[in-house]
Design an enzyme around this catalytic site. Sequence first.
Site, PDB file in Angstrom:
ATOM      1  N   ARG A   1       0.817  -1.218   0.000  1.00 42.17           N
ATOM      2  CA  ARG A   1       0.000   0.000   0.000  1.00 42.17           C
ATOM      3  C   ARG A   1       0.854   1.274   0.000  1.00 42.17           C
ATOM      4  O   ARG A   1       0.438   2.319  -0.471  1.00 42.17           O
ATOM      5  CB  ARG A   1      -0.918  -0.011   1.232  1.00 42.17           C
ATOM      6  CG  ARG A   1      -1.958   1.092   1.203  1.00 42.17           C
ATOM      7  CD  ARG A   1      -2.977   0.937   2.315  1.00 42.17           C
ATOM      8  NE  ARG A   1      -2.341   0.862   3.613  1.00 42.17           N
ATOM      9  CZ  ARG A   1      -2.668  -0.020   4.567  1.00 42.17           C
ATOM     10  NH1 ARG A   1      -3.618  -0.895   4.364  1.00 42.17           N
ATOM     11  NH2 ARG A   1      -2.028  -0.030   5.715  1.00 42.17           N
TER      12      ARG A   1
ATOM     13  N   ASP B   1      -4.727  22.048  -8.285  1.00 41.60           N
ATOM     14  CA  ASP B   1      -4.989  21.014  -9.293  1.00 41.60           C
ATOM     15  C   ASP B   1      -4.356  21.485 -10.601  1.00 41.60           C
ATOM     16  O   ASP B   1      -4.782  22.468 -11.191  1.00 41.60           O
ATOM     17  CB  ASP B   1      -6.511  20.818  -9.438  1.00 41.60           C
ATOM     18  CG  ASP B   1      -6.853  19.660 -10.359  1.00 41.60           C
ATOM     19  OD1 ASP B   1      -6.077  19.371 -11.281  1.00 41.60           O
ATOM     20  OD2 ASP B   1      -7.926  19.059 -10.148  1.00 41.60           O
TER      21      ASP B   1
ATOM     22  N   LYS C   1      -5.380  11.519 -16.739  1.00 47.00           N
ATOM     23  CA  LYS C   1      -5.569  12.340 -17.949  1.00 47.00           C
ATOM     24  C   LYS C   1      -4.286  12.371 -18.785  1.00 47.00           C
ATOM     25  O   LYS C   1      -3.888  11.362 -19.311  1.00 47.00           O
ATOM     26  CB  LYS C   1      -6.000  13.761 -17.554  1.00 47.00           C
ATOM     27  CG  LYS C   1      -7.023  13.818 -16.430  1.00 47.00           C
ATOM     28  CD  LYS C   1      -8.381  13.370 -16.859  1.00 47.00           C
ATOM     29  CE  LYS C   1      -9.358  13.529 -15.700  1.00 47.00           C
ATOM     30  NZ  LYS C   1     -10.577  12.786 -15.854  1.00 47.00           N
TER      31      LYS C   1
ATOM     32  N   TYR D   1     -13.028  21.400  -9.868  1.00 48.84           N
ATOM     33  CA  TYR D   1     -13.581  20.150 -10.412  1.00 48.84           C
ATOM     34  C   TYR D   1     -14.778  19.697  -9.552  1.00 48.84           C
ATOM     35  O   TYR D   1     -14.671  19.625  -8.320  1.00 48.84           O
ATOM     36  CB  TYR D   1     -12.438  19.128 -10.403  1.00 48.84           C
ATOM     37  CG  TYR D   1     -12.804  17.711 -10.705  1.00 48.84           C
ATOM     38  CD1 TYR D   1     -13.457  17.362 -11.885  1.00 48.84           C
ATOM     39  CD2 TYR D   1     -12.465  16.696  -9.818  1.00 48.84           C
ATOM     40  CE1 TYR D   1     -13.771  16.041 -12.153  1.00 48.84           C
ATOM     41  CE2 TYR D   1     -12.761  15.370 -10.085  1.00 48.84           C
ATOM     42  CZ  TYR D   1     -13.418  15.047 -11.260  1.00 48.84           C
ATOM     43  OH  TYR D   1     -13.729  13.747 -11.525  1.00 48.84           O
TER      44      TYR D   1
HETATM   45  C1  LIG Z   1      -9.544  18.901 -13.240  1.00 52.25           C
HETATM   46  C2  LIG Z   1      -9.676  17.506 -12.718  1.00 52.25           C
HETATM   47  N1  LIG Z   1      -9.041  17.186 -11.597  1.00 52.25           N
HETATM   48  C3  LIG Z   1      -9.134  15.957 -11.054  1.00 52.25           C
HETATM   49  C4  LIG Z   1      -9.895  14.981 -11.656  1.00 52.25           C
HETATM   50  C5  LIG Z   1     -10.049  13.666 -10.982  1.00 52.25           C
HETATM   51  O1  LIG Z   1      -9.255  12.684 -11.529  1.00 52.25           O
HETATM   52  P1  LIG Z   1      -9.685  11.156 -11.419  1.00 52.25           P
HETATM   53  O2  LIG Z   1     -10.795  10.960 -12.392  1.00 52.25           O
HETATM   54  O3  LIG Z   1      -8.432  10.419 -11.738  1.00 52.25           O
HETATM   55  O4  LIG Z   1     -10.130  10.922 -10.010  1.00 52.25           O
HETATM   56  C6  LIG Z   1     -10.564  15.268 -12.841  1.00 52.25           C
HETATM   57  C7  LIG Z   1     -11.378  14.224 -13.523  1.00 52.25           C
HETATM   58  O5  LIG Z   1     -12.100  14.472 -14.464  1.00 52.25           O
HETATM   59  C8  LIG Z   1     -10.474  16.566 -13.380  1.00 52.25           C
HETATM   60  O6  LIG Z   1     -11.143  16.920 -14.491  1.00 52.25           O
END
Ligand SMILES: Cc1ncc(COP(=O)(O)O)c(C=O)c1O
Length: 398
Positions: free
Chosen positions: A64, A189, A214, A117
């Site tokens: 982990r 982010d 992504k 998000y």
């Molecule tokens: C800007 C942004 N941050 C974080 C995430 C979250 O990532 P995950 O889907 O890997 O949890 C997303 C997912 O669409 C996103 O668009």
Amino acid sequence: MTDLTGFRRETQILHAGRDPKANHGVVNPPVYHCSTVLFDSVEALLETRRDRASGAYVGFTYGREGTETTRAFEDAVTLLEGGYRAVTTSCGLGAICAALTAFLSAGDHLLIVDSLYGPARAFCEDFLRKFGVEITYYRPTVSAGIEALFQPNTKVVYLESPGSLTFEMTDVPAITTLCRARGIKTIMDNTWASPVCFRPLEHGVDVSINAATKYISGHSDLMLGIAVCTEEAFIPVKKTASGSGYCGGPDDVYMALRGLRTLGLRMKRHQESALRVAQWLQQRPEVARVMYPALPDDPGHAIWKRDYDGASGLFGVVLNACTDTQFAAMLDHMDLFKLGYSWGGYESLVVPTYPSDLRSAVTWEAPGPSLRLHVGLEDPDDLIADLERGFNRLAAAT
Ligand SMILES: Cc1ncc(COP(=O)(O)O)c(C=O)c1O
């Protein structure tokens, strides 16, 4: 491992986080499938206990907490983002939740950008509030005006730039300068930009998050998150991620590292094609506005140009007024812009967006429906033709 500090980013992307000499000359690091780690002696086991207790996290004790594969991925992204160390999580949202909970306790105040998000907003509303964290949303263009929102109990400012769905640019250094002076932690982010286009820690941020799901992995085939930390932020984030069970699976970590090697090339193509598609859309009578900071007339362009090295392939579009039937006729039958969440893979995607459901500090105003496009690596002329056919269907559905 070769010292990569003097090399340019495109070169670092290819060589970071791998050491063939330590691995029988094999180019890529091995994939460790691991839960149990065995120790030669009680002393060796006690050494790993001391390692954890001191917060060093140098050795490996249990699946982990990561393996050599995880460390290779973390070292690579850390080098690219200019951090101290990084923490891998099971997905991007996991990295966001781990970073937020690492620095917040009941009674603390959190300032969050209004355009964050959606599921991260839901985590703040549904979990952090329940556990006694006070939350204020700030407008993405707040800049130094954020100072007026600070409270004596403000512990964290959370940033995302450009914002999800509406793509406003935030002045990151203006905010981090004020936060640093007061000992307030900043978490950002950075998924839209990836380490190729922006490096938050160079602009004073304490924890930079990438949903490696992504662009970093780039092939729409895995879920993974990574939080790159300053030295001070590393132990709290590592302890929280590990203590909350946010670990990445070995194959996903390896695939993300594999995807990373082409990130520089892919980001260039995403930006070139996205700019072409965005400029074509700006000329269309069906389009009210395109929200993409790389466009010279975008309200966030000056900040983007000042701080960023490039743009990704993700942007928003507001249409002029049309009926739900027309909007659906356009989106239901796209040949290349397939309907689906996520983005950052090699392929183009579209989703309808509903920003008014996710805004409280600013009012969303638009003459018609909105959508988010991810411009993939296809030939941009084919993508433009796909959108043109979509607009024809929209007109025919009147
Ligand atoms: C800007 C942004 N941050 C974080 C995430 C979250 O990532 P995950 O889907 O890997 O949890 C997303 C997912 O669409 C996103 O668009």
